[in-house]
Design a protein around this motif. Structure first.
Motif, short mmCIF file in Angstrom:
data_model
loop_
_atom_site.label_atom_id
_atom_site.label_comp_id
_atom_site.label_asym_id
_atom_site.label_seq_id
_atom_site.Cartn_x
_atom_site.Cartn_y
_atom_site.Cartn_z
N ARG A 173 -4.79 -11.88 6.00
CA ARG A 173 -3.95 -11.48 4.87
C ARG A 173 -3.90 -12.59 3.83
O ARG A 173 -3.57 -13.72 4.15
CB ARG A 173 -2.55 -11.15 5.39
N ASP A 207 -4.02 -4.03 3.99
CA ASP A 207 -4.56 -5.08 4.86
C ASP A 207 -5.20 -4.52 6.13
O ASP A 207 -6.12 -5.14 6.68
CB ASP A 207 -3.43 -6.03 5.28
N SER A 210 -0.40 2.60 5.88
CA SER A 210 -0.50 1.24 5.35
C SER A 210 0.45 0.33 6.13
O SER A 210 1.44 -0.18 5.59
CB SER A 210 -0.17 1.23 3.85
N GLU A 225 9.23 4.41 6.75
CA GLU A 225 9.31 2.93 6.76
C GLU A 225 10.46 2.54 7.68
O GLU A 225 11.56 3.03 7.52
CB GLU A 225 9.52 2.41 5.34
N ALA A 245 7.29 4.96 13.03
CA ALA A 245 6.27 5.88 13.53
C ALA A 245 5.75 5.30 14.84
O ALA A 245 5.25 4.18 14.85
CB ALA A 245 5.14 6.01 12.52
N GLY A 288 -1.93 -7.69 -2.04
CA GLY A 288 -1.00 -6.64 -2.41
C GLY A 288 -1.50 -5.81 -3.58
O GLY A 288 -1.38 -4.59 -3.59
N PHE A 289 -2.08 -6.49 -4.58
CA PHE A 289 -2.59 -5.76 -5.75
C PHE A 289 -3.71 -4.81 -5.31
O PHE A 289 -3.73 -3.63 -5.67
CB PHE A 289 -3.10 -6.76 -6.79
N GLY A 312 0.81 -1.19 0.00
CA GLY A 312 0.00 0.00 0.00
C GLY A 312 0.86 1.26 0.00
O GLY A 312 0.72 2.13 -0.87
C1 LIG Z 1 2.39 -16.03 1.72
C2 LIG Z 1 1.74 -14.82 1.14
C3 LIG Z 1 1.57 -14.72 -0.23
C4 LIG Z 1 0.96 -13.61 -0.79
N1 LIG Z 1 0.81 -13.55 -2.13
C5 LIG Z 1 0.18 -12.49 -2.70
C6 LIG Z 1 0.04 -12.42 -4.12
O1 LIG Z 1 0.45 -13.30 -4.87
N2 LIG Z 1 -0.59 -11.33 -4.63
C7 LIG Z 1 -1.05 -10.32 -3.86
O2 LIG Z 1 -1.60 -9.35 -4.38
N3 LIG Z 1 -0.91 -10.37 -2.49
C8 LIG Z 1 -0.31 -11.41 -1.90
N4 LIG Z 1 -0.15 -11.46 -0.53
C9 LIG Z 1 -0.75 -10.39 0.31
C10 LIG Z 1 0.13 -9.16 0.43
O3 LIG Z 1 1.40 -9.50 0.92
C11 LIG Z 1 -0.51 -8.16 1.40
O4 LIG Z 1 -1.88 -8.02 1.10
C12 LIG Z 1 0.18 -6.80 1.27
O5 LIG Z 1 1.51 -6.91 1.73
C13 LIG Z 1 -0.57 -5.73 2.06
O6 LIG Z 1 0.06 -4.48 1.92
P1 LIG Z 1 0.13 -3.45 3.15
O7 LIG Z 1 0.70 -2.21 2.59
O8 LIG Z 1 -1.18 -3.43 3.83
O9 LIG Z 1 1.14 -4.12 4.17
P2 LIG Z 1 2.73 -4.56 3.97
O10 LIG Z 1 2.95 -4.80 2.53
O11 LIG Z 1 2.92 -5.62 4.91
O12 LIG Z 1 3.49 -3.26 4.38
C14 LIG Z 1 3.50 -2.76 5.70
C15 LIG Z 1 4.79 -1.98 5.90
O13 LIG Z 1 4.61 -1.03 6.96
C16 LIG Z 1 5.78 -0.98 7.75
N5 LIG Z 1 5.37 -0.46 9.05
C17 LIG Z 1 4.40 -0.94 9.85
N6 LIG Z 1 4.27 -0.17 10.96
C18 LIG Z 1 5.18 0.82 10.84
C19 LIG Z 1 5.53 1.93 11.68
N7 LIG Z 1 4.90 2.13 12.84
N8 LIG Z 1 6.50 2.76 11.26
C20 LIG Z 1 7.14 2.54 10.07
N9 LIG Z 1 6.86 1.51 9.26
C21 LIG Z 1 5.89 0.65 9.64
C22 LIG Z 1 6.28 -2.41 7.74
O14 LIG Z 1 7.65 -2.47 8.05
C23 LIG Z 1 5.97 -2.85 6.30
O15 LIG Z 1 7.06 -2.58 5.45
C24 LIG Z 1 0.49 -12.56 0.05
C25 LIG Z 1 0.67 -12.66 1.43
C26 LIG Z 1 1.28 -13.77 1.99
C27 LIG Z 1 1.46 -13.85 3.47
#
Ligand SMILES: Cc1cc2nc3c(=O)[nH]c(=O)nc-3n(C[C@H](O)[C@H](O)[C@H](O)COP(=O)(O)OP(=O)(O)OC[C@H]3O[C@@H](n4cnc5c(N)ncnc54)[C@H](O)[C@@H]3O)c2cc1C
Lengths: 107, 433
Positions: free
Chosen positions: B190, B320, B132, B63, B106, B331-332, B42
């Motif tokens: 997730r 998420d 995110s 990050e 953060a 992720g998408f 995100g």
């Molecule tokens: C095994 C597996 C396979 C997957 N395969 C797919 C796939 O094929 N296709 C797909 O679309 N999705 C897939 N996903 C899902 C995808 O990984 C998540 O939906 C996606 O990562 C969500 O994005 P996000 O930005 O919410 O969180 P994340 O991508 O997890 O990013 C969160 C970020 O925030 C940072 N963060 C958190 N709190 C703080 C803070 N307080 N200060 C600074 N930084 C912070 C973390 O370090 C992290 O880098 C898969 C997940 C898993 C577990």
């Protein structure tokens, strides 16, 4: 039950479509809208629409009318699709026109 | 050290700005300050989109980690199809494109003062905040499953908490003929198809390296994403290797004992594992909960047009951490939340009407060599809800609906398209192309 927001969004899309049909470049505001509507495209075809790993290049390969016709054909399961039929059925004709602004050859 | 580095970074970027821009915000013409917490699917997508689409907005990405290993394709590491380095990225590309990347954590947000407090650096002021932070795991929701237990029984579900290589090493060390047990949570969690792609990739590895090994999947629900496609493929590719047990067949794991390597189910069955992968129930990342963005479910309610928090104004929660069903936590999807949230944040800051959203998901899963399957969804906002566009989307066709040649071609194409998807999305997120 379309909200005011939805109506306004559609009006912006219509304006962009009108500009497209008139052969005008999209206004700055429409650029954001085009970027949003094509957010799904770029996830697989890439930010420059060049494709890869068997995913077709979509940038600058056809004119706008052909692009829109292709998207409409996908809706009808034409062109031997894998995902594009499932995708195309989720979008409107106006959105196809906005996509064409980004991907088709400039006119 | 981080402190000095960060401050030096700040000074350097302030020095590079024209004086009027570096000065405190005094007029309506001042550059909007968009701050993003979390540099995952995100957050990184939000930063890239904001930088490209709104050149007159200052974009700061906070990050805590200097590199990001994706969850997507982590299962392929288990399957021996990818190396961890191939799914790990840095933030240099985003920084080169003009995103101010702050590597810090953060620790608190003050929504009234509109500032983010960092663990090491000074506070960061924002006009609009995008969050995110991904997920946290509910330690103890499965009795005995603590952070300590996760070393013996890895989750491999959040790379910033535990690298996938912990589980990979255990699988490599497992004897042939051993049993790999997975505990899979109820919705929402997730990546709905993720556990089943993992079963497939571990089976792919076992088939070559440990043909007598077995996989037992204990699931807290009665059905799962792309279920008919996965189960058909398992019979075809890995006959006799995989047993999946749903909730009504006593699949829900309620307690684990990491020293005995046992898992106990709801109705009292005790299962012994050689390697155990426990994916526990989840909730929104800590910073979102601490900021008061989560409701009693542990996830964050948002307005469907803008992803602005339904609880705290001025903060957009995406990915998420948000409540965005029927969209899956993928992720998408997170990348399409990101774009809408950024465009809406800029519009709202400028007193304009946010654009009409369209959200999109395609999730590919690898099931074997040259064998991929997918699920597609197109979503919109309708009043205070998200809806899936009727008659659109859905899963790849079942085997029986196609000729054998077409079926093989279809599965092979989808495996290759998955690779294309991964490359395209990660390259954009991290500013590589
Ligand atoms: C095994 C597996 C396979 C997957 N395969 C797919 C796939 O094929 N296709 C797909 O679309 N999705 C897939 N996903 C899902 C995808 O990984 C998540 O939906 C996606 O990562 C969500 O994005 P996000 O930005 O919410 O969180 P994340 O991508 O997890 O990013 C969160 C970020 O925030 C940072 N963060 C958190 N709190 C703080 C803070 N307080 N200060 C600074 N930084 C912070 C973390 O370090 C992290 O880098 C898969 C997940 C898993 C577990």
């Amino acid at each position: 039950m379309p909200s005011t927001l939805a109506r306004l969004g559609r009006m912006a899309a219509l304006a962009a479509t009108a500009a497209l049909l008139a052969g005008l470049p999209a206004a700055a505001n429409d650029q954001a809208r085009i970027a949003l509507v094509t957010g799904g495209c770029v996830g697989c075809h890439g930010g420059d629409g060049s494709g890869g790993h068997g995913i077709p290049k979509i940038a600058q390969t056809m004119n706008r009318a052909d692009f829109v016709a292709m998207m409409k054909a996908f809706r009808e399961n034409k062109n031997n699709p894998t995902v594009m039929n499932r995708i195309a059925r989720g979008y409107t004709d106006e959105e196809f026109a906005l996509m064409a602004i980004r991907w088709a050859k400039p006119e | 050290m981080t402190d000095t580095l960060t401050r030096r970074g700040l000074l350097a970027s302030a020095a590079a700005l024209p004086v009027a821009l570096a000065a405190p915000r005094v007029s309506a013409q001042a550059r909007m300050r968009l701050v993003i917490i979390g540099g995952g699917f995100g957050g990184a997508s939000a930063a890239r989109f904001a930088r490209d689409t709104f050149p007159d907005v200052d974009v700061t990405l906070i990050e805590r980690s200097r590199s990001f290993t994706t969850c997507p394709y982590g299962n392929l590491v288990l399957g021996g199809m990818r190396k961890i380095e191939e799914i790990t990225f840095t933030y240099d590309g985003l920084a080169r494109r003009g995103v101010r990347v702050v590597h810090d954590e953060a620790v608190a947000v003050d929504p009234a003062a509109k500032t983010v407090r960092l663990r090491n650096g000074g506070p960061v002021a924002y006009d609009r905040l995008v969050m995110s932070p991904g997920i946290d795991l509910r330690w103890g929701a499965i009795e005995g499953y603590t952070e300590g237990a996760a070393e013996r029984m890895p989750h491999g579900w959040a790379p910033y908490l535990q690298p996938i290589t912990v589980l990979e090493r255990q699988l490599r060390a497992m004897p042939d003929g051993g049993v790999f047990v997975m505990a899979i949570p109820d919705n929402p969690f997730r990546c709905p198809p993720g556990p089943y792609e993992r079963i497939s990739m571990v089976a792919h590895y076992f088939k070559q390296a440990k043909p007598r090994a077995k996989i037992l999947a204990l699931d807290a629900k009665n059905g799962f994403s792309k279920q008919p496609l996965f189960q058909e493929a398992w019979e075809e590719l890995y006959p006799g290797m995989i047993e999946w047990r749903g909730a009504s067949n006593d699949g829900r794991v309620v307690r684990v004992d990491p020293s005995a390597m046992t898992l106990r189910t709801e109705f009292g069955d005790t299962v012994k594992a050689d390697v155990a992968n426990v994916i526990p129930p989840q909730m929104a990342g800590k910073i979102a909960r601490d900021t008061g963005l989560a409701n009693q479910t542990g996830w964050c309610p948002v307005k469907p047009q803008t992803f602005e928090s339904a609880l705290v104004p001025g903060i957009h929660v995406i990915g998420d951490a948000s409540i965005a069903a029927p969209m899956p936590k993928s992720g998408f999807v997170a990348s399409t939340h990101a774009k809408q949230a950024v465009a809406a944040a800029v519009a709202l800051h400028r007193g304009q009407t946010p654009p009409d959203p369209v959200y999109f998901n395609t999730c590919y899963s690898h099931v074997g060599t040259d064998y991929g399957i997918s699920i597609v969804g197109v979503f919109r906002a309708e009043g205070d809800r998200f809806i899936e566009v009727p008659n659109s989307g859905g899963i790849s066709p079942r085997n029986a609906t196609m000729s054998r040649e077409r079926k093989e071609e279809y599965r092979r194409l989808e495996a290759h398209y998955a690779d294309g998807w991964y490359e395209a999305l990660t390259r954009q997120m991290f500013g590589l192309s």
